[in-house]
Scaffold this motif. Structure first.
Motif, PDB file in Angstrom:
ATOM      1  N   ALA A 266     148.469  28.867  64.813  1.00 33.66           N
ATOM      2  CA  ALA A 266     147.583  28.681  65.977  1.00 33.66           C
ATOM      3  C   ALA A 266     148.141  29.435  67.182  1.00 33.66           C
ATOM      4  N   ARG A 267     149.447  29.325  67.394  1.00 32.60           N
ATOM      5  CA  ARG A 267     150.066  30.024  68.533  1.00 32.60           C
ATOM      6  C   ARG A 267     149.920  31.536  68.366  1.00 32.60           C
ATOM      7  N   GLU A 268     150.143  31.991  67.133  1.00 30.59           N
ATOM      8  CA  GLU A 268     150.051  33.433  66.866  1.00 30.59           C
ATOM      9  C   GLU A 268     148.645  33.963  67.164  1.00 30.59           C
ATOM     10  N   LEU A 269     147.637  33.113  66.911  1.00 28.83           N
ATOM     11  CA  LEU A 269     146.250  33.515  67.159  1.00 28.83           C
ATOM     12  C   LEU A 269     145.886  33.451  68.640  1.00 28.83           C
ATOM     13  N   GLY A 270     146.749  32.831  69.453  1.00 27.00           N
ATOM     14  CA  GLY A 270     146.481  32.723  70.888  1.00 27.00           C
ATOM     15  C   GLY A 270     145.851  31.404  71.290  1.00 27.00           C
ATOM     16  N   LEU A 271     145.836  30.433  70.373  1.00 22.92           N
ATOM     17  CA  LEU A 271     145.239  29.135  70.711  1.00 22.92           C
ATOM     18  C   LEU A 271     146.215  28.318  71.558  1.00 22.92           C
ATOM     19  N   SER A 272     145.666  27.456  72.409  1.00 23.20           N
ATOM     20  CA  SER A 272     146.533  26.597  73.221  1.00 23.20           C
ATOM     21  C   SER A 272     146.240  25.119  73.026  1.00 23.20           C
ATOM     22  N   ARG A 273     145.183  24.805  72.235  1.00 27.41           N
ATOM     23  CA  ARG A 273     144.867  23.385  71.982  1.00 27.41           C
ATOM     24  C   ARG A 273     144.487  23.211  70.516  1.00 27.41           C
ATOM     25  N   LEU A 274     144.976  22.117  69.946  1.00 30.09           N
ATOM     26  CA  LEU A 274     144.680  21.806  68.546  1.00 30.09           C
ATOM     27  C   LEU A 274     144.056  20.430  68.458  1.00 30.09           C
ATOM     28  N   PHE A 275     142.929  20.357  67.746  1.00 27.81           N
ATOM     29  CA  PHE A 275     142.201  19.105  67.554  1.00 27.81           C
ATOM     30  C   PHE A 275     142.438  18.602  66.137  1.00 27.81           C
ATOM     31  N   CYS A 276     142.403  17.292  65.955  1.00 31.72           N
ATOM     32  CA  CYS A 276     142.297  16.745  64.597  1.00 31.72           C
ATOM     33  C   CYS A 276     141.567  15.412  64.659  1.00 31.72           C
ATOM     34  N   LEU A 277     140.911  15.098  63.560  1.00 36.51           N
ATOM     35  CA  LEU A 277     140.201  13.826  63.411  1.00 36.51           C
ATOM     36  C   LEU A 277     140.893  13.099  62.275  1.00 36.51           C
ATOM     37  N   THR A 278     141.464  11.934  62.548  1.00 34.58           N
ATOM     38  CA  THR A 278     142.358  11.376  61.535  1.00 34.58           C
ATOM     39  C   THR A 278     142.500   9.860  61.588  1.00 34.58           C
ATOM     40  N   PHE A 279     142.890   9.292  60.434  1.00 34.07           N
ATOM     41  CA  PHE A 279     143.347   7.893  60.389  1.00 34.07           C
ATOM     42  C   PHE A 279     144.864   7.837  60.602  1.00 34.07           C
TER      43      PHE A 279
ATOM     44  N   VAL B 200     139.580  27.948  63.538  1.00 34.30           N
ATOM     45  CA  VAL B 200     139.401  28.317  64.949  1.00 34.30           C
ATOM     46  C   VAL B 200     138.005  27.889  65.398  1.00 34.30           C
ATOM     47  N   MET B 201     137.940  27.173  66.532  1.00 35.04           N
ATOM     48  CA  MET B 201     136.641  26.710  67.042  1.00 35.04           C
ATOM     49  C   MET B 201     136.201  27.457  68.298  1.00 35.04           C
ATOM     50  N   TRP B 202     137.191  27.862  69.108  1.00 35.05           N
ATOM     51  CA  TRP B 202     136.848  28.546  70.358  1.00 35.05           C
ATOM     52  C   TRP B 202     138.054  29.370  70.779  1.00 35.05           C
ATOM     53  N   GLU B 203     137.906  30.083  71.890  1.00 35.94           N
ATOM     54  CA  GLU B 203     138.960  31.007  72.326  1.00 35.94           C
ATOM     55  C   GLU B 203     140.343  30.355  72.339  1.00 35.94           C
ATOM     56  N   ASP B 204     140.397  29.130  72.836  1.00 39.74           N
ATOM     57  CA  ASP B 204     141.695  28.465  73.020  1.00 39.74           C
ATOM     58  C   ASP B 204     141.880  27.290  72.072  1.00 39.74           C
ATOM     59  N   LEU B 205     140.894  27.023  71.226  1.00 42.87           N
ATOM     60  CA  LEU B 205     140.823  25.731  70.530  1.00 42.87           C
ATOM     61  C   LEU B 205     140.720  25.887  69.013  1.00 42.87           C
ATOM     62  N   GLY B 206     141.574  25.150  68.301  1.00 45.26           N
ATOM     63  CA  GLY B 206     141.505  25.129  66.845  1.00 45.26           C
ATOM     64  C   GLY B 206     141.538  23.711  66.326  1.00 45.26           C
ATOM     65  N   GLU B 207     141.287  23.564  65.025  1.00 47.26           N
ATOM     66  CA  GLU B 207     141.316  22.244  64.399  1.00 47.26           C
ATOM     67  C   GLU B 207     142.209  22.276  63.160  1.00 47.26           C
ATOM     68  N   VAL B 208     143.045  21.251  63.021  1.00 46.62           N
ATOM     69  CA  VAL B 208     143.797  21.059  61.777  1.00 46.62           C
ATOM     70  C   VAL B 208     142.855  20.355  60.813  1.00 46.62           C
ATOM     71  N   ARG B 209     142.682  20.949  59.626  1.00 49.63           N
ATOM     72  CA  ARG B 209     141.746  20.402  58.646  1.00 49.63           C
ATOM     73  C   ARG B 209     142.421  20.227  57.296  1.00 49.63           C
ATOM     74  N   THR B 210     141.897  19.290  56.519  1.00 45.46           N
ATOM     75  CA  THR B 210     142.226  19.193  55.089  1.00 45.46           C
ATOM     76  C   THR B 210     143.737  19.178  54.862  1.00 45.46           C
ATOM     77  N   LEU B 211     144.447  18.410  55.687  1.00 49.22           N
ATOM     78  CA  LEU B 211     145.894  18.262  55.510  1.00 49.22           C
ATOM     79  C   LEU B 211     146.104  17.156  54.478  1.00 49.22           C
ATOM     80  N   ALA B 212     146.657  17.503  53.330  1.00 49.50           N
ATOM     81  CA  ALA B 212     146.796  16.528  52.238  1.00 49.50           C
ATOM     82  C   ALA B 212     148.085  16.786  51.469  1.00 49.50           C
ATOM     83  N   VAL B 213     148.795  15.707  51.178  1.00 46.95           N
ATOM     84  CA  VAL B 213     150.048  15.795  50.421  1.00 46.95           C
ATOM     85  C   VAL B 213     149.905  14.957  49.159  1.00 46.95           C
ATOM     86  N   ASP B 214     150.387  15.486  48.050  1.00 47.43           N
ATOM     87  CA  ASP B 214     150.364  14.788  46.760  1.00 47.43           C
ATOM     88  C   ASP B 214     151.051  13.421  46.921  1.00 47.43           C
ATOM     89  N   ASP B 215     150.451  12.375  46.322  1.00 46.41           N
ATOM     90  CA  ASP B 215     150.987  11.005  46.442  1.00 46.41           C
ATOM     91  C   ASP B 215     152.480  10.933  46.122  1.00 46.41           C
TER      92      ASP B 215
END
Ligand SMILES: CC(=O)SCCNC(=O)CCNC(=O)[C@H](O)C(C)(C)COP(=O)(O)OP(=O)(O)OC[C@H]1O[C@@H](n2cnc3c(N)ncnc32)[C@H](O)[C@@H]1OP(=O)(O)O
Length: 168
Positions: free
Chosen positions: A98-111, A64-79
């Motif tokens: 995220a929805r349960e927590l009341g967030l309305s926006r999700l961020f991610c930084l990804t390839f 969770v980053m802010w009232e409405d904002l969260g980030e998906v982090r460290t998403l990794a699946v075994d090869d």
């Protein structure tokens, strides 16, 4: 036939396996490295995918980053499990959290732009947040928050990645 894996909340004994899943991706500069102490501190943010034999085949976290904002982090699946829906199942669980927590926006930084686009994320370009929230977020020492704000000090992390956002 029973499900090949289930998604559940992470527990502290999962942390060494989470490190195993994440380390090769950190070495390839795909994921940001985290100290074990920080993984234990963030264990409540994590979901893991587990086979009936008790093997963890994927992990992902919601920060969770802010009232409405969260980030998906460290998403990794075994090869050996790529392309079996594990990433989808983990991301769906994190979105539900995220929805349960009341967030309305999700961020991610990804390839993985294709994967996240197919889950409703869009390239956010230079967009961040309104100036008042920016002034608060910029006080954070968290690397992910700095990446969200696209700060110069984390340019080495964001290079070649896409900053993506989803409205929940
Ligand atoms: C915020 C961050 O953490 S960003 C970093 C994201 N993580 C990484 O870049 C780490 C390296 N990458 C990975 O670990 C993985 O490739 C992930 C997490 C991105 C995707 O994990 P996977 O388990 O392979 O995803 P999943 O199987 O759900 O989807 C992959 C493809 O398999 C296909 N697939 C096959 N079987 C299934 C199934 N049963 N259910 C759903 N999709 C399936 C899908 O069509 C999907 O295609 P798409 O990518 O074109 O949408």
């Amino acid at each position: 036939m029973s499900q090949p894996y289930t998604v559940r909340r992470a527990r502290t004994p999962d942390v060494p396996r989470i490190v195993d899943l994440v380390e090769p991706l950190v070495a390839r500069r795909i994921l940001l490295g985290k100290e074990r102490v920080d993984l234990y501190g963030a264990v409540q943010e994590f979901r893991v995918a587990e086979t009936p034999a008790g093997e963890l085949v994927g992990c992902g976290a919601l920060h969770v980053m802010w009232e409405d904002l969260g980030e998906v982090r460290t998403l990794a699946v075994d090869d050996g499990w790529l392309g079996h829906g594990v990433g989808h199942a983990l991301l769906s669980a994190l979105e539900a959290d995220a929805r349960e927590l009341g967030l309305s926006r999700l961020f991610c930084l990804t390839f993985e732009v294709g994967f996240f686009s197919r889950h409703g994320f869009a390239d956010m370009g230079g967009e961040t947040v309104d100036p008042a929230v920016y002034a608060e977020l910029v006080r954070s020492h968290d690397e992910g928050v700095a990446e969200f704000l696209d700060l110069a000090r984390v340019k080495q992390n964001t290079l070649g990645n896409t900053r993506m956002l989803k409205s929940l």
